[in-house]
Design a protein around this motif. Structure first.
Motif, PDB file in Angstrom:
ATOM      1  N   ALA A  28       0.828  -1.202   0.000  1.00 27.96           N
ATOM      2  CA  ALA A  28       0.000   0.000   0.000  1.00 27.96           C
ATOM      3  C   ALA A  28       0.864   1.254   0.000  1.00 27.96           C
ATOM      4  O   ALA A  28       0.607   2.196  -0.768  1.00 27.96           O
ATOM      5  CB  ALA A  28      -0.932  -0.015   1.215  1.00 27.96           C
ATOM      6  N   ALA A  31       2.638   1.655  -3.399  1.00 28.93           N
ATOM      7  CA  ALA A  31       1.712   2.018  -4.479  1.00 28.93           C
ATOM      8  C   ALA A  31       0.987   3.336  -4.207  1.00 28.93           C
ATOM      9  O   ALA A  31       0.348   3.881  -5.111  1.00 28.93           O
ATOM     10  CB  ALA A  31       0.691   0.898  -4.680  1.00 28.93           C
ATOM     11  N   ILE A  33      -1.556   3.702  -2.108  1.00 32.69           N
ATOM     12  CA  ILE A  33      -2.988   3.454  -1.969  1.00 32.69           C
ATOM     13  C   ILE A  33      -3.282   2.877  -0.592  1.00 32.69           C
ATOM     14  O   ILE A  33      -2.376   2.521   0.161  1.00 32.69           O
ATOM     15  CB  ILE A  33      -3.538   2.541  -3.095  1.00 32.69           C
ATOM     16  CG1 ILE A  33      -2.763   1.225  -3.190  1.00 32.69           C
ATOM     17  CG2 ILE A  33      -3.486   3.240  -4.420  1.00 32.69           C
ATOM     18  CD1 ILE A  33      -3.225   0.322  -4.307  1.00 32.69           C
ATOM     19  N   ASN A  34      -4.535   2.766  -0.252  1.00 28.06           N
ATOM     20  CA  ASN A  34      -4.985   2.348   1.064  1.00 28.06           C
ATOM     21  C   ASN A  34      -4.755   0.855   1.311  1.00 28.06           C
ATOM     22  O   ASN A  34      -5.005   0.033   0.426  1.00 28.06           O
ATOM     23  CB  ASN A  34      -6.471   2.702   1.187  1.00 28.06           C
ATOM     24  CG  ASN A  34      -7.042   2.438   2.537  1.00 28.06           C
ATOM     25  OD1 ASN A  34      -7.323   1.302   2.868  1.00 28.06           O
ATOM     26  ND2 ASN A  34      -7.220   3.498   3.306  1.00 28.06           N
ATOM     27  N   TYR A  37      -7.772  -1.308   0.762  1.00 26.61           N
ATOM     28  CA  TYR A  37      -8.004  -1.537  -0.664  1.00 26.61           C
ATOM     29  C   TYR A  37      -7.168  -2.723  -1.143  1.00 26.61           C
ATOM     30  O   TYR A  37      -7.659  -3.571  -1.903  1.00 26.61           O
ATOM     31  CB  TYR A  37      -7.665  -0.265  -1.453  1.00 26.61           C
ATOM     32  CG  TYR A  37      -8.026  -0.328  -2.915  1.00 26.61           C
ATOM     33  CD1 TYR A  37      -9.342  -0.219  -3.331  1.00 26.61           C
ATOM     34  CD2 TYR A  37      -7.038  -0.482  -3.884  1.00 26.61           C
ATOM     35  CE1 TYR A  37      -9.668  -0.267  -4.678  1.00 26.61           C
ATOM     36  CE2 TYR A  37      -7.354  -0.522  -5.230  1.00 26.61           C
ATOM     37  CZ  TYR A  37      -8.674  -0.411  -5.617  1.00 26.61           C
ATOM     38  OH  TYR A  37      -8.998  -0.460  -6.955  1.00 26.61           O
ATOM     39  N   ILE A  48     -10.463  -3.229  -9.905  1.00 18.68           N
ATOM     40  CA  ILE A  48      -9.391  -2.241  -9.908  1.00 18.68           C
ATOM     41  C   ILE A  48      -9.461  -1.400 -11.172  1.00 18.68           C
ATOM     42  O   ILE A  48      -9.736  -1.925 -12.252  1.00 18.68           O
ATOM     43  CB  ILE A  48      -8.022  -2.943  -9.749  1.00 18.68           C
ATOM     44  CG1 ILE A  48      -6.903  -1.937  -9.514  1.00 18.68           C
ATOM     45  CG2 ILE A  48      -7.742  -3.872 -10.900  1.00 18.68           C
ATOM     46  CD1 ILE A  48      -5.588  -2.576  -9.080  1.00 18.68           C
ATOM     47  N   GLN A  51      -5.769   3.338 -13.226  1.00 21.73           N
ATOM     48  CA  GLN A  51      -4.786   4.097 -12.451  1.00 21.73           C
ATOM     49  C   GLN A  51      -4.195   3.254 -11.324  1.00 21.73           C
ATOM     50  O   GLN A  51      -2.998   3.320 -11.056  1.00 21.73           O
ATOM     51  CB  GLN A  51      -5.414   5.364 -11.867  1.00 21.73           C
ATOM     52  CG  GLN A  51      -5.709   6.415 -12.910  1.00 21.73           C
ATOM     53  CD  GLN A  51      -6.385   7.612 -12.305  1.00 21.73           C
ATOM     54  OE1 GLN A  51      -7.448   7.497 -11.700  1.00 21.73           O
ATOM     55  NE2 GLN A  51      -5.762   8.770 -12.462  1.00 21.73           N
ATOM     56  N   MET A  52      -5.022   2.463 -10.674  1.00 17.44           N
ATOM     57  CA  MET A  52      -4.544   1.617  -9.582  1.00 17.44           C
ATOM     58  C   MET A  52      -3.711   0.457 -10.122  1.00 17.44           C
ATOM     59  O   MET A  52      -2.733   0.048  -9.486  1.00 17.44           O
ATOM     60  CB  MET A  52      -5.713   1.078  -8.745  1.00 17.44           C
ATOM     61  CG  MET A  52      -6.453   2.131  -7.956  1.00 17.44           C
ATOM     62  SD  MET A  52      -5.415   2.956  -6.738  1.00 17.44           S
ATOM     63  CE  MET A  52      -5.346   4.599  -7.450  1.00 17.44           C
ATOM     64  N   ALA A  55      -0.371   1.902 -10.612  1.00 19.99           N
ATOM     65  CA  ALA A  55       0.291   2.133  -9.323  1.00 19.99           C
ATOM     66  C   ALA A  55       0.828   0.830  -8.738  1.00 19.99           C
ATOM     67  O   ALA A  55       1.954   0.792  -8.223  1.00 19.99           O
ATOM     68  CB  ALA A  55      -0.681   2.795  -8.342  1.00 19.99           C
TER      69      ALA A  55
END
Length: 73
Positions: A28, A31, A33-34, A37, A48, A51-52, A55
């Motif tokens: 996380a 990347a 991100i959370n 997630y 997903i 963009q993710m 990442a």
């Protein structure tokens, strides 16, 4: 069908993460991100976005194609 893909992708993420000795929080952070997630992705609970995907691929230092490569074929 979509659920199967989410589960397969989640398993791929988990495999790549554990091969590196990373915890979900490590991925996380890499990347940007959370952590929740990441957990939901690995469990196939979330779809997903592009963009993710980018990442996560960047966090693993690989291309998007490599991220989706099926190691069983």
């Amino acid at each position: 069908m979509a659920k199967d893909i989410c589960i397969q992708f989640g398993q791929r993420i988990r495999t790549l993460r554990t091969e590196r000795g990373w915890r979900q929080i490590d991925l996380a952070q890499e990347a940007g991100i959370n952590e929740k997630y990441i957990s939901d992705l690995e469990l196939g609970k979330k779809e997903i976005c592009l963009q993710m995907i980018k990442a996560v691929a960047d966090a693993f230092n690989m291309s998007i194609a490599e991220l989706f490569r099926d190691e069983n074929t």
